[in-house]
Design a protein around this motif. Sequence first.
Motif, short mmCIF file in Angstrom:
data_model
loop_
_atom_site.label_atom_id
_atom_site.label_comp_id
_atom_site.label_asym_id
_atom_site.label_seq_id
_atom_site.Cartn_x
_atom_site.Cartn_y
_atom_site.Cartn_z
N LEU A 101 0.85 -1.19 0.00
CA LEU A 101 0.00 0.00 0.00
C LEU A 101 0.89 1.23 0.00
N ILE A 102 0.52 2.21 -0.81
CA ILE A 102 1.19 3.52 -0.81
C ILE A 102 0.13 4.56 -0.49
N VAL A 103 0.47 5.49 0.40
CA VAL A 103 -0.44 6.56 0.79
C VAL A 103 0.22 7.90 0.49
N GLU A 104 -0.50 8.76 -0.19
CA GLU A 104 -0.07 10.14 -0.39
C GLU A 104 -1.14 11.04 0.21
N VAL A 105 -0.70 11.99 1.03
CA VAL A 105 -1.57 12.99 1.64
C VAL A 105 -1.25 14.30 0.92
N THR A 106 -2.25 14.92 0.31
CA THR A 106 -1.98 16.11 -0.47
C THR A 106 -1.69 17.33 0.41
N GLU A 112 -2.00 18.37 -7.20
CA GLU A 112 -2.17 17.92 -8.58
C GLU A 112 -1.20 16.80 -8.94
N THR A 113 0.02 16.87 -8.43
CA THR A 113 0.99 15.80 -8.67
C THR A 113 0.50 14.50 -8.07
N ASP A 114 0.01 14.54 -6.83
CA ASP A 114 -0.49 13.33 -6.17
C ASP A 114 -1.72 12.78 -6.88
N ARG A 115 -2.60 13.67 -7.34
CA ARG A 115 -3.84 13.24 -7.99
C ARG A 115 -3.59 12.65 -9.38
N GLN A 116 -2.68 13.22 -10.13
CA GLN A 116 -2.51 12.83 -11.52
C GLN A 116 -1.23 12.04 -11.79
N VAL A 117 -0.09 12.69 -11.60
CA VAL A 117 1.20 12.10 -11.98
C VAL A 117 1.49 10.84 -11.16
N LYS A 118 1.41 10.95 -9.84
CA LYS A 118 1.74 9.79 -9.01
C LYS A 118 0.74 8.67 -9.19
N TYR A 130 -3.10 2.22 -3.93
CA TYR A 130 -2.68 3.62 -3.76
C TYR A 130 -3.83 4.37 -3.12
N LEU A 131 -3.60 4.88 -1.92
CA LEU A 131 -4.62 5.64 -1.20
C LEU A 131 -4.26 7.11 -1.28
N LEU A 132 -5.14 7.89 -1.87
CA LEU A 132 -4.96 9.33 -1.99
C LEU A 132 -5.85 10.01 -0.95
N VAL A 133 -5.21 10.71 -0.01
CA VAL A 133 -5.92 11.49 0.99
C VAL A 133 -5.83 12.94 0.52
N ASP A 134 -6.90 13.43 -0.04
CA ASP A 134 -6.92 14.76 -0.64
C ASP A 134 -7.45 15.76 0.38
#
Length: 180
Positions: A101-106, A112-118, A130-134
């Motif tokens: 699991l990979i988590v990115e917190v914006t 935008e990098t976390d939402r799109q590129v990553k 991939y868990l995106l915490v926006d």
Amino acid sequence: MNIKAAGAEYALKYAVQRDHGDRAQLIEGVIVPESRPWSHEAAAHSLRTQLSTRAAELGCVIGSGNLDLSGSPNWYVPDLAVVPAAAAKNADALLPDQTLLIVEVTSESSAETDRQVKRRRYAEYGAPLYLLVDRQQRALTLFAAPGRLGYTRITGPLPYAGTPLPLPAPFDLTLDTSGL
């Protein structure tokens, strides 16, 4: 990739590691220094706390270690990653497909990098979840089943003011998002 390109990729990634330490990423060939506010760290801490028991049961560690996207101008430092302890033990960097699991917190600067590129790159490099915490949109999205064209299973975006988020196997647990 030709030898000259591979040498340039290696040199750039080496420079980022040596000159910027663990607080910089390489995103599409651009060095991006990291600075995280405490509100960002609090969200990551809430998730780490919820995942820790299950990660230990799975023989994994949770951290924000280096991820090398070999063959690309990318070197990421995710907010959290759950990885097998055996893979992490002697590694300077792992590949996204070595994670569970990979988590990115914006943050304002990385949203935008976390939402799109990553999201695109993590799928391309086989990160299973991939868990995106926006934090800007106050929503979270779980991406699963990676492929060359992106993730094929998406849960969300869900409001994170207490919306429970079930994580699939091997986690089989539900995250409480009220503390984010």
